[in-house]
Design a protein around this motif. Sequence first.
Motif, PDB file in Angstrom:
ATOM      1  N   GLU A 148      35.406  26.407  37.774  1.00  0.00           N
ATOM      2  CA  GLU A 148      34.143  26.993  38.216  1.00  0.00           C
ATOM      3  C   GLU A 148      34.405  28.148  39.188  1.00  0.00           C
ATOM      4  O   GLU A 148      33.796  29.222  39.091  1.00  0.00           O
ATOM      5  CB  GLU A 148      33.296  25.899  38.884  1.00  0.00           C
ATOM      6  CG  GLU A 148      31.850  26.293  39.046  1.00  0.00           C
ATOM      7  CD  GLU A 148      31.060  25.199  39.760  1.00  0.00           C
ATOM      8  OE1 GLU A 148      31.317  24.004  39.494  1.00  0.00           O
ATOM      9  OE2 GLU A 148      30.214  25.557  40.599  1.00  0.00           O
ATOM     10  N   GLY A 151      35.704  31.137  37.394  1.00  0.00           N
ATOM     11  CA  GLY A 151      34.598  31.878  36.790  1.00  0.00           C
ATOM     12  C   GLY A 151      33.939  32.808  37.800  1.00  0.00           C
ATOM     13  O   GLY A 151      33.675  33.981  37.511  1.00  0.00           O
ATOM     14  N   ARG A 155      33.415  36.760  37.652  1.00  0.00           N
ATOM     15  CA  ARG A 155      32.042  37.217  37.412  1.00  0.00           C
ATOM     16  C   ARG A 155      31.359  37.809  38.630  1.00  0.00           C
ATOM     17  O   ARG A 155      30.658  38.816  38.520  1.00  0.00           O
ATOM     18  CB  ARG A 155      31.206  36.043  36.884  1.00  0.00           C
ATOM     19  CG  ARG A 155      31.669  35.542  35.532  1.00  0.00           C
ATOM     20  CD  ARG A 155      30.800  34.421  35.017  1.00  0.00           C
ATOM     21  NE  ARG A 155      29.404  34.867  34.820  1.00  0.00           N
ATOM     22  CZ  ARG A 155      28.464  34.117  34.273  1.00  0.00           C
ATOM     23  NH1 ARG A 155      28.743  32.882  33.877  1.00  0.00           N
ATOM     24  NH2 ARG A 155      27.244  34.582  34.115  1.00  0.00           N
ATOM     25  N   PRO A 228      32.885  39.737  29.485  1.00  0.00           N
ATOM     26  CA  PRO A 228      33.466  38.664  28.665  1.00  0.00           C
ATOM     27  C   PRO A 228      34.107  39.181  27.379  1.00  0.00           C
ATOM     28  O   PRO A 228      35.138  38.662  26.943  1.00  0.00           O
ATOM     29  CB  PRO A 228      32.274  37.761  28.381  1.00  0.00           C
ATOM     30  CG  PRO A 228      31.051  38.528  28.737  1.00  0.00           C
ATOM     31  CD  PRO A 228      31.467  39.507  29.784  1.00  0.00           C
ATOM     32  N   LEU A 248      34.252  25.588  29.499  1.00  0.00           N
ATOM     33  CA  LEU A 248      34.331  27.055  29.439  1.00  0.00           C
ATOM     34  C   LEU A 248      32.958  27.639  29.137  1.00  0.00           C
ATOM     35  O   LEU A 248      32.549  28.652  29.714  1.00  0.00           O
ATOM     36  CB  LEU A 248      35.347  27.494  28.378  1.00  0.00           C
ATOM     37  CG  LEU A 248      36.815  27.286  28.747  1.00  0.00           C
ATOM     38  CD1 LEU A 248      37.713  27.532  27.542  1.00  0.00           C
ATOM     39  CD2 LEU A 248      37.229  28.212  29.891  1.00  0.00           C
ATOM     40  N   VAL A 251      30.869  27.568  32.223  1.00  0.00           N
ATOM     41  CA  VAL A 251      31.231  28.555  33.243  1.00  0.00           C
ATOM     42  C   VAL A 251      30.992  29.999  32.774  1.00  0.00           C
ATOM     43  O   VAL A 251      30.549  30.848  33.539  1.00  0.00           O
ATOM     44  CB  VAL A 251      32.712  28.357  33.650  1.00  0.00           C
ATOM     45  CG1 VAL A 251      33.205  29.499  34.516  1.00  0.00           C
ATOM     46  CG2 VAL A 251      32.873  27.023  34.371  1.00  0.00           C
ATOM     47  N   PHE A 252      31.273  30.257  31.490  1.00  0.00           N
ATOM     48  CA  PHE A 252      31.206  31.646  31.013  1.00  0.00           C
ATOM     49  C   PHE A 252      30.088  31.918  30.015  1.00  0.00           C
ATOM     50  O   PHE A 252      29.804  33.067  29.695  1.00  0.00           O
ATOM     51  CB  PHE A 252      32.546  32.040  30.378  1.00  0.00           C
ATOM     52  CG  PHE A 252      33.691  32.084  31.343  1.00  0.00           C
ATOM     53  CD1 PHE A 252      33.734  33.063  32.337  1.00  0.00           C
ATOM     54  CD2 PHE A 252      34.722  31.154  31.285  1.00  0.00           C
ATOM     55  CE1 PHE A 252      34.787  33.113  33.234  1.00  0.00           C
ATOM     56  CE2 PHE A 252      35.776  31.197  32.182  1.00  0.00           C
ATOM     57  CZ  PHE A 252      35.814  32.164  33.167  1.00  0.00           C
ATOM     58  N   TRP A 255      27.249  34.466  30.539  1.00  0.00           N
ATOM     59  CA  TRP A 255      27.686  35.792  31.020  1.00  0.00           C
ATOM     60  C   TRP A 255      27.432  36.778  29.876  1.00  0.00           C
ATOM     61  O   TRP A 255      28.000  36.631  28.789  1.00  0.00           O
ATOM     62  CB  TRP A 255      29.171  35.714  31.369  1.00  0.00           C
ATOM     63  CG  TRP A 255      29.728  36.912  32.097  1.00  0.00           C
ATOM     64  CD1 TRP A 255      29.050  37.991  32.589  1.00  0.00           C
ATOM     65  CD2 TRP A 255      31.105  37.132  32.414  1.00  0.00           C
ATOM     66  NE1 TRP A 255      29.904  38.860  33.204  1.00  0.00           N
ATOM     67  CE2 TRP A 255      31.188  38.359  33.111  1.00  0.00           C
ATOM     68  CE3 TRP A 255      32.294  36.418  32.190  1.00  0.00           C
ATOM     69  CZ2 TRP A 255      32.398  38.883  33.580  1.00  0.00           C
ATOM     70  CZ3 TRP A 255      33.494  36.940  32.662  1.00  0.00           C
ATOM     71  CH2 TRP A 255      33.550  38.166  33.351  1.00  0.00           C
TER      72      TRP A 255
END
Lengths: 485, 521
Positions: A148, A151, A155, A228, A248, A251-252, A255
């Motif tokens: 986390e 990420g 980000r 990403p 994943l 967390v992503f 995005w």
Amino acid sequence: MLLKTRQPMPISCLLLLVFLMMVIPGHAQVKQVEELRYPPLPDLVIPEPERVVLDNGMVVLMMEDHELPLVSLSAFIRTGARLEPMDKIGIASLTGTLLRTGGTTKKTGDELDEFLEGKAAMIETGIGGTAGKASMSCLTEDFPAVLEVFGDVLRTPAFASEKLKIAKNRMMASIARQNDDPGDIVSREFKKLVYGKGSPYTWVPTYATIMGITQKDLAQWHETYVHPNRIILGLVGDFQKDQALALLNKVFGDWAKGPEVKDAEAFIQEQTLAGVFYVEKNDMTQAKIAMGYQGIRRDHPDYYSLVIVNQILSGSFGARLFSNIRSKQGLAYDVHGGVGLQWDHPGMALLSMSTKTQTTGKGIDALIAESRKMVSNPPTEDEVENAKASILNSFVFSVDSPSKVLSKYLTYEYYGYPSTWLKTFRRGIEQVTLAQVREAAARHLRPQDFAILVVGPREGTKPALTRYKDIQELDIRIPDPPKGA
Amino acid sequence: MQISYRVWSQVKCIVLVVVAWSLSVAMVHAQDLGSFEQRVTQHTLKNGWTFILVERPVAPVFSFITRVNVGSAQEGAGQTGLAHMFEHMAFKGTPRIGTKDYPAEKTALVALEEAYQEYQQEKLSRNADPETVKSLFDVFKQRQNDASQYVIKNEFGDIIEREGGVALNAFTGADVTGYFYSLPANKIELFAYLESERFLQPVFREFYEERDVVMEERRLRTESQPFGRLLEQFVSTAFMAHPYHHPVIGYASDIQSYTMTDAKQFYETQYVPSNMVTAIVGDIQPKTVIPLLEKYFGRIPAGSPPPPIRTVEPKSITEKTVILKDPSQPLYLEGYHKPAVTHADQPVYDAIDDVLTNGRTSRLFRSLVRDKQIAVSVGAYGAYPGEKYPHVWLAYGVPGRGVTNETVQKALREEFTKLQAQDVSDEELARFRTRAKAGLLRALNNNLGLAMHMTDYHMLFGDWRELFRYIERFDHVTKADIRRVATALFQPTNRIVGMIETVVPAGVAMPTSASAGKGQS
């Protein structure tokens, strides 16, 4: 994998060996190395990562490895210092550092340090010449929590101004020290000769460019490049694929994809300027010598032949440079050479050594002679066979752990090479012929076109350098900071 | 391919991979000693050579390291650098490897050595006659040529690499010499043959050529590097009596005058099987490997243990300072004498080292780099130049641009004093133990690393198991221990300071605004 079996020895030779064993009493029961026979290695099974593309374009490669309760992650980010504008040299490196040290919108850099080190975990980031990298490692039990934070680092970095100041101070200190180590001077100045001063591959930061970089510039760099769909993640270790993928996505997954942009190509001068160049450095008892020019990209048709050429020239203990310049003549401790192979731009063909100032001339001559000999005394059948055996027999070590395999796949993916590259490598080497090796050596080792750089004390290197008519002395003085800074 | 020696003490597992067996969870896998031990077989030959075999069949490969309990500390006056020189010679082959005709070569080598001894004796004599020296030198060079015609260059290394060997290298430190490489799993017999052959009867061919190579190594690492120059002065100042005083690479005059005979004598005294331990880690089966070890390594005769070092560094009664005036940028070192790594307080020293220098949360980083912003890098070498005997704990600071060494010195000492005056925090102690635990874990997934660590502990503590047991001692380190040890350690009379002060030599223009203009000069 190919396991070279040695030719049986002729009888006369065996008799000689018997004789030898008699004169060395007590060891007669032991075999000669040539007599050793090895059981076959089982067919090498190279594990393959699983490739998943998230909806936002992030590519994920995963390999489970349950030997130890550890998880590692490494990521390529499509960016690089070669994209820097000339007046902001250093911005890529600073952004790379600050991603981690500058904290995120949720945790300050100091809090990140405490969080990670308290768990014996690590997250590190950096941006080099052709790629950005981010990595993470932690105990299995900490994987969700550390991921986390990883990420957030990618980000929502905060680029805290206090940490930027520290990073800038560190870069300025390295600038002040950039002429202390002779090796640093050679690698920096030789690149300029090879790629040209106008090429970003040769640029180094100055006080002025560092001082001019602001927190906003870093945020802007991040905004431009860190999306990403510009990231390839590699995950290896003690996890279950489905669970890891769910994490994943958590967390992503939300995005948003960034714009599809093709980055500008970095300039490289057409041809290395041949000639002899000198840098004065008096606090040395040696001269450092480097010579060469632009090499090739790995997708060049001569790639496999050149891997073998490099092996013969300098790839092993028995290689020509090591044997002739080091062991036989005692001229150097460090002597290397080969045609550099880069993924997406020409590498450098480079031969280099360090030798006492009195033998500077001998050293230059020896390197040129060995380059010439690769054509005039071209690689023999034996040399090529030995080189192939060495490359093929040691191939297993490039795939002997999941993390090594994963890192290769990541690299292929990032530089746009087919994922079959690893599997075709051995066949590529096996198929190279003696004639191809010789042709490649002749095509890529042309000492008459070399740029030659000598770094060393002025007095000691004088006799060697006065042999050349036009020596260009390079000015490596460090430009002062701008006035008032 | 470099044959390197380490300036720093050999792999510093004690400090870097310290291991805290904290009672924390995570250790449900096979990293505790009990389950790890099931994969380990220890075997000592009759001649005294100990082997530690670790089965780790994750890929069809294995790695090994042979660690010899000898380093530059075993060298006498006039022979500094000899341990390292022998390490280079261990790549030169044997009567059966590296020669076109051994009987003829052997004769030529005897003649060569006679010629060298005669030349050297005349050269070093009080009334050396230049003419005679020259003619003896010519004879020596002629014999060198004679001997070299029998040499097959680097055949020993070449065989290993042709058969797929990688990471072929060696290192020499103040305490220890190590030799290592990795091979595909089906070549275990090749390893047994070559590694025993190398130490059974090393042939000192190309000795005098290799001396020149070593001299270049000295010029490269020590003489042409600011940090190398400073360290050599630092260590020779730190030790007045103990042989840690002289550089591992050796002094230039010794490198240029030790002989083949010296090296042979050194080998015969020090390279006895009871002084050697080898760990083999990877895809191996002890039941097939042990007979090979018996067959090949069993050829080597037992020998008497080498004489111990008698000299003990006397207690330091004065602070010492080395200032190197050099054209390079400032650099600051500060060292303190401490006991050998086998001392009962070693875990406390490990804790001090961790709290002060490990990571971005460490005290030195936070104070000097983050808060005061006077240094761009700080760190420590926990054991310099070795760890087997009393040695030095060494901290360094790289001053920021325009910052003086004195500023760095003051800030370092503030932190040392704080450790004496106040207890470390609970978080710091916990972090020390957690990181140590993870450090061990991360050391277990690499054949060569594992072989290095296990032989290191085996040699220092007499048992490889100490790699796992050592960390238990971290649980008993208290805050009071840390204050007690810090108080004894950080005393002015126990201190050695080393620094580089920038001096631009006369006649050299100060860097001015070189008008590179484009920012890449």
